[in-house]
Each structure stands twice: as C-alpha cells, then as structure tokens.
Design a protein around this motif. Structure first.
Motif, mmCIF file in Angstrom:
data_model
loop_
_atom_site.group_PDB
_atom_site.id
_atom_site.type_symbol
_atom_site.label_atom_id
_atom_site.label_comp_id
_atom_site.label_asym_id
_atom_site.label_seq_id
_atom_site.Cartn_x
_atom_site.Cartn_y
_atom_site.Cartn_z
ATOM 1 N N PHE A 22 0.801 -1.191 0.172
ATOM 2 C CA PHE A 22 0.032 0.223 0.198
ATOM 3 C C PHE A 22 0.842 1.293 -0.082
ATOM 4 O O PHE A 22 0.618 2.201 -0.798
ATOM 5 C CB PHE A 22 -1.046 -0.064 1.210
ATOM 6 C CG PHE A 22 -1.507 1.225 1.357
ATOM 7 C CD1 PHE A 22 -2.830 1.358 0.683
ATOM 8 C CD2 PHE A 22 -1.272 2.168 2.080
ATOM 9 C CE1 PHE A 22 -3.571 2.780 0.733
ATOM 10 C CE2 PHE A 22 -1.809 3.516 2.316
ATOM 11 C CZ PHE A 22 -3.234 3.599 1.574
ATOM 12 N N TYR A 23 1.681 1.189 0.735
ATOM 13 C CA TYR A 23 2.622 2.440 1.038
ATOM 14 C C TYR A 23 3.553 2.607 -0.181
ATOM 15 O O TYR A 23 4.030 3.822 -0.690
ATOM 16 C CB TYR A 23 3.350 2.477 2.560
ATOM 17 C CG TYR A 23 2.557 3.144 3.530
ATOM 18 C CD1 TYR A 23 2.423 4.395 3.916
ATOM 19 C CD2 TYR A 23 2.112 2.156 4.265
ATOM 20 C CE1 TYR A 23 1.421 4.904 4.809
ATOM 21 C CE2 TYR A 23 1.177 2.475 5.230
ATOM 22 C CZ TYR A 23 0.781 3.969 5.382
ATOM 23 O OH TYR A 23 0.128 4.012 6.555
ATOM 24 N N THR A 30 9.247 4.306 -0.944
ATOM 25 C CA THR A 30 10.033 3.106 -1.529
ATOM 26 C C THR A 30 10.657 2.604 -0.226
ATOM 27 O O THR A 30 10.964 3.151 0.972
ATOM 28 C CB THR A 30 11.271 3.786 -2.375
ATOM 29 O OG1 THR A 30 12.089 4.665 -1.797
ATOM 30 C CG2 THR A 30 10.828 4.366 -3.786
ATOM 31 N N VAL A 31 10.989 1.134 -0.549
ATOM 32 C CA VAL A 31 11.672 0.245 0.719
ATOM 33 C C VAL A 31 13.049 0.603 0.486
ATOM 34 O O VAL A 31 13.511 0.922 -0.637
ATOM 35 C CB VAL A 31 11.531 -1.172 0.302
ATOM 36 C CG1 VAL A 31 12.133 -1.992 1.310
ATOM 37 C CG2 VAL A 31 9.861 -1.431 0.448
ATOM 38 N N TRP A 43 11.913 -0.172 6.650
ATOM 39 C CA TRP A 43 11.785 1.301 6.599
ATOM 40 C C TRP A 43 11.427 1.891 5.294
ATOM 41 O O TRP A 43 11.967 1.122 4.274
ATOM 42 C CB TRP A 43 13.013 1.725 6.890
ATOM 43 C CG TRP A 43 13.497 1.906 8.542
ATOM 44 C CD1 TRP A 43 12.947 1.126 9.353
ATOM 45 C CD2 TRP A 43 14.801 2.276 8.945
ATOM 46 N NE1 TRP A 43 13.372 1.283 10.442
ATOM 47 C CE2 TRP A 43 14.714 1.834 10.408
ATOM 48 C CE3 TRP A 43 15.871 2.915 8.566
ATOM 49 C CZ2 TRP A 43 15.770 2.361 11.304
ATOM 50 C CZ3 TRP A 43 16.922 3.518 9.340
ATOM 51 C CH2 TRP A 43 16.634 3.108 10.765
ATOM 52 N N LEU A 44 10.405 2.531 5.251
ATOM 53 C CA LEU A 44 10.014 3.143 3.913
ATOM 54 C C LEU A 44 10.467 4.571 3.928
ATOM 55 O O LEU A 44 10.531 5.337 4.863
ATOM 56 C CB LEU A 44 8.386 3.100 3.893
ATOM 57 C CG LEU A 44 7.926 1.580 4.141
ATOM 58 C CD1 LEU A 44 6.242 1.485 3.869
ATOM 59 C CD2 LEU A 44 8.557 0.637 2.930
ATOM 60 N N TYR A 45 10.765 4.874 2.493
ATOM 61 C CA TYR A 45 11.490 6.129 2.444
ATOM 62 C C TYR A 45 10.578 7.346 1.702
ATOM 63 O O TYR A 45 9.900 6.697 0.612
ATOM 64 C CB TYR A 45 12.896 5.984 1.807
ATOM 65 C CG TYR A 45 13.726 5.556 2.733
ATOM 66 C CD1 TYR A 45 15.125 6.405 3.179
ATOM 67 C CD2 TYR A 45 13.819 4.204 3.022
ATOM 68 C CE1 TYR A 45 15.898 5.780 4.093
ATOM 69 C CE2 TYR A 45 14.942 3.711 4.101
ATOM 70 C CZ TYR A 45 15.834 4.518 4.408
ATOM 71 O OH TYR A 45 16.862 3.911 5.230
ATOM 72 N N ALA A 46 10.753 8.486 1.813
ATOM 73 C CA ALA A 46 10.179 9.597 0.799
ATOM 74 C C ALA A 46 11.507 10.158 0.618
ATOM 75 O O ALA A 46 12.087 10.855 1.280
ATOM 76 C CB ALA A 46 9.640 10.506 1.651
ATOM 77 N N VAL A 51 10.647 7.654 6.836
ATOM 78 C CA VAL A 51 9.598 8.229 7.283
ATOM 79 C C VAL A 51 8.669 7.222 7.796
ATOM 80 O O VAL A 51 7.768 7.837 8.872
ATOM 81 C CB VAL A 51 8.995 9.088 6.225
ATOM 82 C CG1 VAL A 51 9.718 10.394 5.814
ATOM 83 C CG2 VAL A 51 8.204 8.498 5.177
ATOM 84 N N LEU A 52 8.690 6.204 7.477
ATOM 85 C CA LEU A 52 7.588 5.095 8.245
ATOM 86 C C LEU A 52 8.311 3.665 8.620
ATOM 87 O O LEU A 52 9.134 3.262 7.514
ATOM 88 C CB LEU A 52 6.373 4.879 7.117
ATOM 89 C CG LEU A 52 5.488 3.632 7.558
ATOM 90 C CD1 LEU A 52 4.906 4.139 8.912
ATOM 91 C CD2 LEU A 52 4.219 3.679 6.645
#
Length: 135
Positions: A22-23, A30-31, A43-46, A51-52
């Motif tokens: 989803f994210y 992005t992973v 960890w998901l990145y902007a 950031v998440l």
C-alpha cells in the motif's frame, strides 16, 4: 537542546506485506535500508529519508497505544536532552546504533506512547548517562 523535526512514525501492521505494498504502490514511498534489529520489519522512504518504520509481529506490536509503536523526533545536543530528562526525573533508555550512526533516547509520554528522539552518533554521550545498550 532542540527538537529539529518529526523524524518518523512506527507502526506494527496486521499484514506486513499488504502494508508495504500500500505505502509503496499507493502512497509512493520506497523500501530502503533498515538496520538489523533482530525482528522483521521495513523502513519506507520519502526521497532519502526514512519516514515510516514497520515493526514485525512481536511482543511490541500490540502495546497500550494500539498499532502505533512510537513516534520519533530528531534532535540536537544529546547531552542537554539527558540533563533535561534527569532534572525532571523522567525515565529513559539510551542506545547507540553504530550501523545507523545514531543515538536514540526512548521515553514514554503521560498516555503511555513511546517517543524516540534520535541524535547523530557524532555527538558525544556524557559519562554517567544511565542505561546504554547498543546494536
């Protein structure tokens, strides 16, 4: 001591892979790199910022604040923060993660929500700062 920014939020999803999908697919994150914490997660990145943080299903995933594990800030001057916490008799945990080049201080707010405050590991931790554990 100052808080510079909100750094990330951490959740313990019911379905890890569906949450990642989803994210990434819908929101556009992005992973990216995640240190080995000994539990599954992502960890998901902007852009170049994580950031998440997604925490795998372990004992921390269903705490008193539900699926939100913690909210993280980024700060300056770890020594001043430790001094402030001690002066207010606020319990904290301090750890250094060499692979992420950071110190982390964890405290609990009045509603039981875990807060993390990250600092660059280039900042020295004062002697006698309390419990320290590393990864």
């Amino acid at each position: 001591m100052s808080i510079v920014r909100l750094d990330h939020y951490n959740i313990a999803p019911k379905d890890m892979e569906a949450t990642v999908q989803f994210y990434v697919d819908v929101i556009g994150l992005t992973v990216g790199y995640r240190p080995d914490f000994g539990v599954p997660g992502y960890w998901l990145y902007a852009g170049d910022r994580s950031v998440l943080h997604l925490l795998g299903n372990d004992e921390r995933s269903t705490g008193p604040t539900g699926r939100v594990d913690h909210i993280a800030f980024w700060g300056k001057d770890v020594g001043k923060m430790i001094k402030r916490l001690k002066s207010k008799n606020v319990p904290y945990k301090l750890r250094t993660i060499e692979s992420a080049k950071m110190h982390q201080i964890f405290v609990t707010d009045v509603d039981g929500l875990s807060l993390e405050i990250g600092f660059s590991s280039d900042e020295p931790v004062p002697e006698g700062s309390g419990q320290t554990f590393g990864l």
